[in-house]
Design a protein around this motif. Structure first.
Motif, PDB file in Angstrom:
ATOM      1  N   GLU A  73       0.821  -1.216   0.000  1.00 38.95           N
ATOM      2  CA  GLU A  73       0.000   0.000   0.000  1.00 38.95           C
ATOM      3  C   GLU A  73       0.855   1.266   0.000  1.00 38.95           C
ATOM      4  OE1 GLU A  73      -0.185  -2.471   2.175  1.00 38.95           O
ATOM      5  OE2 GLU A  73      -0.323  -1.789   4.261  1.00 38.95           O
ATOM      6  N   ALA A  76       1.823   1.815  -3.461  1.00 37.25           N
ATOM      7  CA  ALA A  76       0.683   2.392  -4.184  1.00 37.25           C
ATOM      8  C   ALA A  76       0.593   3.893  -3.899  1.00 37.25           C
ATOM      9  CB  ALA A  76      -0.603   1.684  -3.770  1.00 37.25           C
ATOM     10  N   HIS A  77       0.809   4.251  -2.623  1.00 36.18           N
ATOM     11  CA  HIS A  77       0.745   5.673  -2.267  1.00 36.18           C
ATOM     12  C   HIS A  77       1.855   6.475  -2.937  1.00 36.18           C
ATOM     13  CE1 HIS A  77      -1.363   4.232   1.664  1.00 36.18           C
ATOM     14  NE2 HIS A  77      -2.197   4.277   0.638  1.00 36.18           N
ATOM     15  N   ILE A  90     -14.605  -8.776  -5.511  1.00 32.33           N
ATOM     16  CA  ILE A  90     -14.959  -8.450  -4.120  1.00 32.33           C
ATOM     17  C   ILE A  90     -16.475  -8.239  -4.062  1.00 32.33           C
ATOM     18  CG2 ILE A  90     -14.516  -6.999  -2.116  1.00 32.33           C
ATOM     19  CD1 ILE A  90     -11.779  -6.442  -3.164  1.00 32.33           C
ATOM     20  N   VAL A  93     -18.998  -5.011  -2.808  1.00 39.75           N
ATOM     21  CA  VAL A  93     -18.292  -3.726  -2.800  1.00 39.75           C
ATOM     22  C   VAL A  93     -18.367  -3.143  -4.210  1.00 39.75           C
ATOM     23  CG1 VAL A  93     -16.089  -2.558  -2.416  1.00 39.75           C
ATOM     24  CG2 VAL A  93     -16.735  -4.499  -0.981  1.00 39.75           C
ATOM     25  N   SER A  94     -19.037  -2.013  -4.343  1.00 42.48           N
ATOM     26  CA  SER A  94     -19.215  -1.455  -5.681  1.00 42.48           C
ATOM     27  C   SER A  94     -17.915  -0.848  -6.182  1.00 42.48           C
ATOM     28  CB  SER A  94     -20.311  -0.392  -5.664  1.00 42.48           C
ATOM     29  OG  SER A  94     -19.874   0.730  -4.932  1.00 42.48           O
ATOM     30  N   PHE A  98     -15.206   1.159  -3.904  1.00 42.85           N
ATOM     31  CA  PHE A  98     -13.813   0.700  -3.878  1.00 42.85           C
ATOM     32  C   PHE A  98     -12.876   1.846  -4.250  1.00 42.85           C
ATOM     33  CE2 PHE A  98     -10.155  -1.556  -5.856  1.00 42.85           C
ATOM     34  CZ  PHE A  98      -9.738  -2.261  -4.742  1.00 42.85           C
ATOM     35  N   THR A 101     -12.707   4.482  -1.505  1.00 44.73           N
ATOM     36  CA  THR A 101     -11.842   4.035  -0.412  1.00 44.73           C
ATOM     37  C   THR A 101     -10.374   4.162  -0.805  1.00 44.73           C
ATOM     38  OG1 THR A 101     -13.555   2.446   0.174  1.00 44.73           O
ATOM     39  CG2 THR A 101     -11.409   2.139   1.210  1.00 44.73           C
ATOM     40  N   ALA A 102     -10.037   3.690  -1.998  1.00 43.94           N
ATOM     41  CA  ALA A 102      -8.641   3.709  -2.448  1.00 43.94           C
ATOM     42  C   ALA A 102      -8.123   5.146  -2.512  1.00 43.94           C
ATOM     43  CB  ALA A 102      -8.523   3.027  -3.804  1.00 43.94           C
ATOM     44  N   GLU A 105      -7.793   6.643   1.044  1.00 41.95           N
ATOM     45  CA  GLU A 105      -6.663   6.057   1.781  1.00 41.95           C
ATOM     46  C   GLU A 105      -5.356   6.679   1.293  1.00 41.95           C
ATOM     47  OE1 GLU A 105      -6.587   3.439   4.443  1.00 41.95           O
ATOM     48  OE2 GLU A 105      -8.446   4.598   4.514  1.00 41.95           O
ATOM     49  N   GLY A 106      -5.248   6.875  -0.003  1.00 33.08           N
ATOM     50  CA  GLY A 106      -4.062   7.507  -0.586  1.00 33.08           C
ATOM     51  C   GLY A 106      -3.896   8.934  -0.079  1.00 33.08           C
ATOM     52  N   LEU A 142     -17.478  -5.146  -7.418  1.00 29.66           N
ATOM     53  CA  LEU A 142     -16.170  -5.134  -8.069  1.00 29.66           C
ATOM     54  C   LEU A 142     -15.821  -6.479  -8.717  1.00 29.66           C
ATOM     55  CD1 LEU A 142     -13.671  -3.247  -8.422  1.00 29.66           C
ATOM     56  CD2 LEU A 142     -12.709  -4.394  -6.448  1.00 29.66           C
ATOM     57  N   GLN A 158      -9.557   2.296 -13.013  1.00 29.45           N
ATOM     58  CA  GLN A 158      -8.944   2.530 -11.700  1.00 29.45           C
ATOM     59  C   GLN A 158      -7.621   3.281 -11.842  1.00 29.45           C
ATOM     60  OE1 GLN A 158      -8.829  -0.852  -9.012  1.00 29.45           O
ATOM     61  NE2 GLN A 158     -10.573  -1.758 -10.030  1.00 29.45           N
ATOM     62  N   LEU A 162      -6.677   6.804 -10.101  1.00 26.87           N
ATOM     63  CA  LEU A 162      -5.587   6.914  -9.126  1.00 26.87           C
ATOM     64  C   LEU A 162      -4.409   7.738  -9.648  1.00 26.87           C
ATOM     65  CD1 LEU A 162      -5.800   3.258  -7.773  1.00 26.87           C
ATOM     66  CD2 LEU A 162      -6.373   5.325  -6.496  1.00 26.87           C
TER      67      LEU A 162
END
Lengths: 250, 481
Positions: A73, A76-77, A90, A93-94, A98, A101-102, A105-106, A142, A158, A162
């Motif tokens: 992670e 990823a960040h 998953i 979890v739509s 997702f 959240t990603a 979190e970043g 997902l 995605q 991101l």
């Protein structure tokens, strides 16, 4: 941007990567080709920091920073993105949830507040358009019940959300029909800039007609045995991998 | 790696139970042990009428003849019923008109629980009847409710103020002799909640109760009675947390719901009793009897999120007595470390065209055991009964267990029964996928679990759903590995 030096890595005493050297600069597109079992996906996993792989020698350095101690992670960040060959499901979890959240979190890792819902929605709308994704698709669970093409398109969606510095596309072309391939490649091309870089892992030259690489590397038995320009990809397409195998055996 | 999975696991394991604290409030506690004198003393202490005392004594007599059941898929050291004190009430007696009058220490407890009354009052019109160790210490929004003729108070108060209602309905759904724990509860129940919704009234707010065990060594025996008169509607929320403790605490509640013709009761629970530490030491024993009866065209819907307790034994059930009545059961049961849960429901179809739905989501982690046990029974005169059951289990790691015990008894050939079951495991691939997108392992598990539980979480009232999601995260911390 990315500098891989003399990288040896494997899984449970089985060495798969046997001394990889690779340098990727900002603004470049590199293609990594090679026969099955040559270590292409392992290389992608090691860069992303999958824990079951052990690095026995060498280093992976992103923007001057050794990644050895960084968790997946954290990588990823720092801007590493892996488009999975086999994206996982998953349930419940739509896609939207997702991504929300990603992204948050970043942002948290960078000490930022959550992205306001309004901005998030605007971004989702823009990026979905870019990849010709139906909005209804974004509320589905997902990857659950997605076709092969939908899964890959969702991976690139995605990536668009991101905005990574370094994107690794692991066999993104597999399972895509020609229309989906065009859409995915178009998306990647639009996301390309002088500040980011892309590593395209593929078996076939086909994808490289759409995403044109600056450099092509051939991976065989855990080593880069040949590097060149996009002409090399054409040559491989014509002669097949046996040519490389024979050449390295000599 | 800077942060290996092993390190993460260790760090999480050392986290103390979030709500594991003890409030030092002077209490009025009975000596340990149980006999007729204690039963009479409880009744007297609560200034109950003679009929209530007699009712308790009948239950006690029945209980003495009964044996503790052993059929559930749980193992535990049976409580010593003579080593428990059966009554404990905070000493700060008189009821308060405003928060200023309440013991500051008590208020502090509420704050730590995240349920400050001030906030609760502002929150979407939720009236809170807080049961702190058996005696209600605060009741809010009573006036608004009273205007509609709704009665929402402690059961002790109801016994005094509305004896005709209590006498008419108590024990009609869960009789005194129903089972070992129900009999015990009937004999010694300390307090609980009472709710009556008059004919045709739609309760304008979610009714909410927070239960809490606070006095070391006192069992908690709550009694709840909810009556929805003809054509009325009520949504009732029950939630609880308990302080950390070494010795086992027994909790044996009884909840009775009565939905008269055309009425609807929605009963939601978020349960977070202390589950014991990571070695399985301590924790609450939760042996609960919850049952509702549906009259004509009525509906009872149970929704529960069970994350706590060392041992859970709980089957919120519906007796579908009236024609066209509907019973629903939506459940999420999480077990971690050494927790054991044997939970499910019973849907008893007696009336014609009765329908029931069961959605059960079991999540097992650590060394825990999680069992679903459900009965769908269709009696001979229940023409056209319908049931749909879905039991999904999610496993984390290799040391936990998930079990499903469905019982189906059908005596009418027009019945249609469907049962679906799945078992899945959180995969390392799923976690790595989330990690790669920048989501750490703990958050990833919360995301996956919330996705798995979505169908049930969606059934909870909004403010409860948020709390429930947080609880799921807390209770699964440290379960990776």
């Amino acid at each position: 941007m990315l500098k891989i030096s003399n990288l040896h890595a494997g899984i449970e005493d089985n060495e798969i990567l046997k001394g990889i050297d690779l340098e990727v600069k900002a603004g470049e597109v590199h293609a990594i080709m090679g026969p099955n079992g040559s270590g292409k996906s392992t290389l992608a996993s090691v860069i992303a920091g999958k824990e079951e792989y052990e690095i026995t020698a060498g280093s992976v350095v992103l923007e001057g920073e050794d990644l050895e101690d960084a968790s997946p992670e954290e990588r990823a960040h720092k801007g590493i993105f892996l488009s999975f060959q086999y994206p996982v499901e998953i349930p419940g979890v739509s896609v939207t949830n997702f991504m929300k959240t990603a992204i948050n979190e970043g942002r948290k890792a960078k000490g930022l507040e959550d992205m306001p819902a309004k901005d998030m929605l605007k971004m989702i709308r823009e990026k979905a358009e870019l990849l010709e994704i139906d909005r209804k698709f974004l509320s589905r669970s997902l990857n659950e019940g997605f076709s092969g093409g939908e899964k890959k398109r969702n991976e690139i969606f995605q990536m668009a959300m991101l905005e990574p510095k370094l994107a690794i596309l692991d066999e993104t072309d597999s399972g895509l029909d020609i229309d989906a391939l065009r859409i995915v490649a178009n998306g990647v091309n639009k996301l390309k800039s002088k500040d980011n870089a892309v590593i395209v892992i593929t078996h076939y030259q086909r994808l490289l007609d759409y995403i044109v690489p600056d450099f092509v590397h051939v991976l065989h038995q855990g080593k880069i045995v040949k590097s060149g320009t996009k002409e090399l990809a054409h040559e491989l397409e014509e002669k097949g991998y046996d040519w490389i195998k024979q050449e390295t055996a000599v | 790696m800077a942060y290996t999975e092993e390190e993460l696991k260790k760090e999480l394991e050392t986290k103390e139970y979030e709500y594991g604290f003890y409030t030092d409030i002077e209490s009025d506690t009975f000596p340990v042990g149980l006999n007729e004198e204690i039963v009479i003393a409880i009744s007297k202490k609560k200034e109950e009428p003679e009929w209530m005392t007699q009712w308790r004594l009948e239950a006690f007599k029945a209980w003495k003849q009964m044996e503790e059941p052993e059929w559930a898929n749980v193992k535990y050291k049976k409580p010593d019923f003579q080593a428990i004190s059966y009554y404990s009430a905070p000493n700060s007696k008189p009821k308060y008109n405003s928060l200023d009058e309440v013991d500051p220490e008590l208020l502090d407890t509420f704050k730590r629980l995240g349920i400050s009354l001030d906030e609760q009052k502002k929150l979407a019109g939720v009236a809170v009847d807080i049961v702190m160790d058996s005696v209600s210490v605060a009741t809010t929004f009573k006036k608004t409710l009273a205007e509609k003729g709704i009665i929402f108070c402690s059961i002790s108060e109801a016994i005094k103020e509305h004896p005709e209602l209590v006498k008419k309905y108590i024990g009609t759904v869960v009789p005194q002799k129903d089972n070992f724990y129900a009999a015990l509860n009937s004999a010694v129940f300390s307090d609980g909640s009472f709710c009556y919704i008059p004919k045709g009234v739609r309760c304008p707010m979610e009714l909410s109760t927070y239960f809490r065990i606070n006095q070391a060594g006192t069992g908690q025996f709550e009694r709840t009675l909810v009556i929805a008169d003809e054509g009325s509607y009520v949504s009732y929320l029950e939630g609880c947390t308990a302080p950390s403790r070494d010795e086992n605490q027994l909790h044996a509640a009884v909840v009775e719901l009565i939905a008269l013709d055309d009425a609807e009761i929605k009963y939601s629970t978020v349960q977070n009793w202390f589950p014991g530490d990571k070695e399985g030491k301590g924790g609450v024993f939760n042996f609960v009897t919850k049952r509702g009866i549906c009259h004509k065209n009525s509906k009872i819907s149970w929704t529960q999120v069970e994350t706590g307790s060392a041992v859970t034994w709980k089957y919120p059930s519906c007796i579908l007595k009236g024609d066209n009545s509907i019973g629903e059961f939506y459940s999420i049961a999480v077990t971690n470390n050494y927790q054991q849960a044997d939970t499910g429901t019973k849907m008893i179809h007696l009336g014609k065209n009765t329908r029931s739905t069961i959605i059960s989501k079991g999540i097992s982690a650590g060394k825990s055991q999680n069992s679903y046990r459900g009965l769908v029974q269709v009696n001979s005169r229940a023409e056209n009964a319908r049931n749909f059951s879905q039991c999904d289990s999610l496993l984390m790691g290799n040391e936990c267990g998930a079990h499903t015990f469905p019982y189906i008894e059908v005596k009418n050939k027009t019945a249609q029964i469907e049962h679906e079951a799945t078992t899945s495991k959180i995969g390392e691939d799923q976690i790595f996928y989330c990690n790669q997108r920048g989501i750490d392992t703990e958050k990833a598990i919360a995301l996956i679990v919330n996705g798995f539980s979505k169908e049930v979480l969606n059934k909870l009232p909004m403010e409860f759903a948020v709390e429930a999601q947080k609880l799921l995260e807390i209770s699964l911390e440290g379960s990776v590995g």
